[in-house]
Design a protein around this motif. Structure first.
Motif, PDB file in Angstrom:
ATOM      1  N   VAL A 142      38.953  40.347  56.976  1.00 41.00           N
ATOM      2  CA  VAL A 142      39.509  41.594  56.462  1.00 41.00           C
ATOM      3  C   VAL A 142      40.473  41.310  55.304  1.00 41.00           C
ATOM      4  N   ALA A 143      41.272  40.250  55.442  1.00 42.98           N
ATOM      5  CA  ALA A 143      42.187  39.882  54.355  1.00 42.98           C
ATOM      6  C   ALA A 143      41.418  39.533  53.086  1.00 42.98           C
ATOM      7  N   ALA A 144      40.327  38.790  53.219  1.00 45.50           N
ATOM      8  CA  ALA A 144      39.514  38.444  52.053  1.00 45.50           C
ATOM      9  C   ALA A 144      38.943  39.701  51.406  1.00 45.50           C
ATOM     10  N   ALA A 145      38.490  40.644  52.245  1.00 47.76           N
ATOM     11  CA  ALA A 145      37.962  41.901  51.703  1.00 47.76           C
ATOM     12  C   ALA A 145      39.059  42.696  51.008  1.00 47.76           C
ATOM     13  N   ARG A 152      41.468  44.672  46.109  1.00 47.13           N
ATOM     14  CA  ARG A 152      42.682  44.800  45.296  1.00 47.13           C
ATOM     15  C   ARG A 152      42.431  44.299  43.870  1.00 47.13           C
ATOM     16  N   LEU A 153      41.731  43.179  43.757  1.00 46.42           N
ATOM     17  CA  LEU A 153      41.452  42.626  42.427  1.00 46.42           C
ATOM     18  C   LEU A 153      40.529  43.530  41.625  1.00 46.42           C
ATOM     19  N   GLY A 154      39.621  44.216  42.338  1.00 49.70           N
ATOM     20  CA  GLY A 154      38.673  45.066  41.636  1.00 49.70           C
ATOM     21  C   GLY A 154      39.119  46.503  41.507  1.00 49.70           C
ATOM     22  N   SER A 155      40.328  46.828  41.999  1.00 52.21           N
ATOM     23  CA  SER A 155      40.793  48.210  41.969  1.00 52.21           C
ATOM     24  C   SER A 155      41.205  48.615  40.572  1.00 52.21           C
ATOM     25  N   ASP A 156      40.870  49.862  40.210  1.00 53.74           N
ATOM     26  CA  ASP A 156      41.293  50.407  38.925  1.00 53.74           C
ATOM     27  C   ASP A 156      42.219  51.609  39.118  1.00 53.74           C
ATOM     28  N   ASP A 157      42.959  51.603  40.246  1.00 52.78           N
ATOM     29  CA  ASP A 157      43.830  52.721  40.571  1.00 52.78           C
ATOM     30  C   ASP A 157      45.227  52.573  39.992  1.00 52.78           C
ATOM     31  N   GLY A 158      45.414  51.666  39.068  1.00 53.03           N
ATOM     32  CA  GLY A 158      46.736  51.488  38.486  1.00 53.03           C
ATOM     33  C   GLY A 158      47.716  50.964  39.500  1.00 53.03           C
ATOM     34  N   GLY A 159      48.789  51.721  39.720  1.00 52.99           N
ATOM     35  CA  GLY A 159      49.819  51.269  40.653  1.00 52.99           C
ATOM     36  C   GLY A 159      49.483  51.514  42.102  1.00 52.99           C
ATOM     37  N   LYS A 160      48.416  52.298  42.395  1.00 51.25           N
ATOM     38  CA  LYS A 160      48.065  52.629  43.769  1.00 51.25           C
ATOM     39  C   LYS A 160      47.079  51.604  44.312  1.00 51.25           C
ATOM     40  N   LEU A 161      47.524  50.383  44.432  1.00 45.58           N
ATOM     41  CA  LEU A 161      46.654  49.323  44.923  1.00 45.58           C
ATOM     42  C   LEU A 161      46.592  49.344  46.437  1.00 45.58           C
ATOM     43  N   PRO A 162      45.419  49.088  47.017  1.00 41.83           N
ATOM     44  CA  PRO A 162      45.305  49.058  48.471  1.00 41.83           C
ATOM     45  C   PRO A 162      46.000  47.830  49.040  1.00 41.83           C
ATOM     46  N   PRO A 163      46.448  47.904  50.290  1.00 44.82           N
ATOM     47  CA  PRO A 163      47.095  46.739  50.894  1.00 44.82           C
ATOM     48  C   PRO A 163      46.099  45.612  51.107  1.00 44.82           C
ATOM     49  N   MET A 220      37.498  47.026  58.717  1.00 44.73           N
ATOM     50  CA  MET A 220      36.979  46.882  57.358  1.00 44.73           C
ATOM     51  C   MET A 220      37.012  48.208  56.614  1.00 44.73           C
ATOM     52  N   ALA A 221      36.691  49.286  57.302  1.00 44.20           N
ATOM     53  CA  ALA A 221      36.727  50.603  56.663  1.00 44.20           C
ATOM     54  C   ALA A 221      38.127  50.926  56.164  1.00 44.20           C
ATOM     55  N   ALA A 222      39.143  50.527  56.920  1.00 45.43           N
ATOM     56  CA  ALA A 222      40.522  50.810  56.523  1.00 45.43           C
ATOM     57  C   ALA A 222      40.915  50.011  55.286  1.00 45.43           C
ATOM     58  N   VAL A 223      40.592  48.738  55.257  1.00 42.98           N
ATOM     59  CA  VAL A 223      41.034  47.909  54.142  1.00 42.98           C
ATOM     60  C   VAL A 223      40.259  48.231  52.858  1.00 42.98           C
ATOM     61  N   LEU A 265      28.192  46.902  53.917  1.00 40.69           N
ATOM     62  CA  LEU A 265      29.395  46.119  54.218  1.00 40.69           C
ATOM     63  C   LEU A 265      29.835  46.328  55.664  1.00 40.69           C
ATOM     64  N   LEU A 266      29.829  47.576  56.113  1.00 38.79           N
ATOM     65  CA  LEU A 266      30.272  47.855  57.483  1.00 38.79           C
ATOM     66  C   LEU A 266      29.295  47.287  58.512  1.00 38.79           C
ATOM     67  N   LEU A 267      28.008  47.403  58.242  1.00 37.23           N
ATOM     68  CA  LEU A 267      27.025  46.783  59.139  1.00 37.23           C
ATOM     69  C   LEU A 267      27.239  45.277  59.223  1.00 37.23           C
ATOM     70  N   ALA A 268      27.428  44.646  58.081  1.00 40.57           N
ATOM     71  CA  ALA A 268      27.631  43.196  58.053  1.00 40.57           C
ATOM     72  C   ALA A 268      28.864  42.811  58.858  1.00 40.57           C
ATOM     73  N   THR A 269      29.929  43.581  58.716  1.00 35.77           N
ATOM     74  CA  THR A 269      31.166  43.276  59.437  1.00 35.77           C
ATOM     75  C   THR A 269      30.976  43.444  60.930  1.00 35.77           C
TER      76      THR A 269
END
Length: 344
Positions: A239-242, A247-258, A152-155, A135-139
């Protein structure tokens, strides 16, 4: 009555003091990189900063310091100064100039970015690279090199140490483009504008684009910069799309990434400010210097974490994937140049 002693003034120096040696080394490295660039304009300062970081990581007598006492400041630069540099990078992007290319040209450049992103990610997985590295190489290859990798690494919440190899590879391939692409102007029969469009559509970092395109003259450079900055502008939506996907694939409960990190919002705000035309050339010039300093310090910090011996032992598939991706984006960029500048 207990004695009340304020803790903040005493603890703050303790938190900052470990950062000082590494940050001072980063500042010295940037000064050296800018001096080398002034003496040899064909070498972008950011590329030199990464190379100096590699030396700091691998030269006897220095490598121990970069892995020990200097590490806190070097890591701080690689993470936080990188994000600050991305914010300032927004001041280089004028939406008005980008829109001036016209809708057909914008669609072509967007198509190149998307194809390069998907193709590079696929190549990475074909070479069995981890999904995060792919993913990082592609970005980095598709958008704007190390800056895009940092965003990309941050998001996607990818560890900073996992960005080191992709940044080293994107810097290597961008440097390769500086030497190789100008040699192909004659064999491919490219005029200055077509070559500028090719460089802008296929070379990774902004500085590397400038170094490549200026070999064909001012007209090539002008086209290259506007095509490249169109790719840079796509950093925010990619970056927004990523972020949305994560976010949609996160399983962290309430700790969703921005969805979009704060520093990417800062990038968008700076691009809007530049596009409004309120800033003087002097301010924009100062911002360009600040961006070089921040990103140069960050890239030195990241480069200082690359151990060449380890890279040679474990990074061969990644190197082959990067070279294959470099050929892919060079071919896509050439096709775009032929479409954008029909007469070549």
């Amino acid at each position: 009555m207990p004695l009340i002693r304020p803790s903040f003034p005493h603890r703050r120096p303790g938190r900052l003091q470990p950062l000082v040696p590494g940050l001072l080394a980063c500042a010295a490295a940037v000064a050296a990189a800018l001096a080398v660039h002034l003496a040899l304009p064909a070498l972008p300062a950011m590329t030199v900063a990464v190379l100096l970081g590699l030396l700091a990581a691998n030269l006897p007598g220095v490598s121990g310091w970069s892995a020990g006492a200097g590490r806190p400041g070097l890591d701080f630069a690689g993470k936080h100064l990188m994000r600050s540099g991305i914010v300032v990078l927004g001041l280089k992007v004028s939406v008005v100039d980008v829109l001036g290319l016209g809708v057909p040209a914008l669609l072509v450049i967007t198509g190149v970015v998307l194809a390069a992103f998907a193709g590079t990610y696929g190549i990475g997985r074909l070479f069995r690279l981890p999904p995060a590295v792919s993913l990082l190489l592609a970005t980095g290859f598709a958008i704007c090199g190390a800056s895009a990798i940092g965003a990309m690494a941050a998001v996607r919440r990818i560890r900073q140490q996992d960005t080191v190899l992709p940044i080293a590879l994107v810097t290597l391939c961008g440097t390769l483009a500086i030497g190789v692409l100008p040699l192909l102007i004659g064999p491919l029969g490219l005029g200055p504008e077509a070559f500028g469009a090719w460089a802008g559509a296929s070379v990774h970092d902004v500085g590397q684009v400038v170094a490549t395109a200026q070999t064909a003259g001012a007209s090539a450079l002008a086209v290259a910069v506007i095509v490249k900055l169109t790719r840079v502008l796509l950093l925010a939506p990619m970056v927004a799309a990523a972020g949305i996907h994560h976010r949609l694939g996160s399983d962290d409960g309430g700790k969703l990434p921005p969805v979009v990190p704060l520093f990417v919002l800062g990038f968008i705000a700076m691009a809007a400010l530049r596009s409004a035309g309120w800033l003087s050339p002097e301010v924009l010039g100062a911002a360009a210097v600040l961006q070089d300093v921040l990103l140069g310090m960050a890239l030195f910090g990241l480069g200082s974490a690359v151990r060449v011996g380890h890279l040679l032992r474990t990074g061969t598939p990644a190197l082959l994937a990067a070279l294959a991706s470099w050929l892919l984006i060079a071919a896509l960029g050439l096709a775009a140049a032929v479409v954008l500048i029909p007469g070549r």
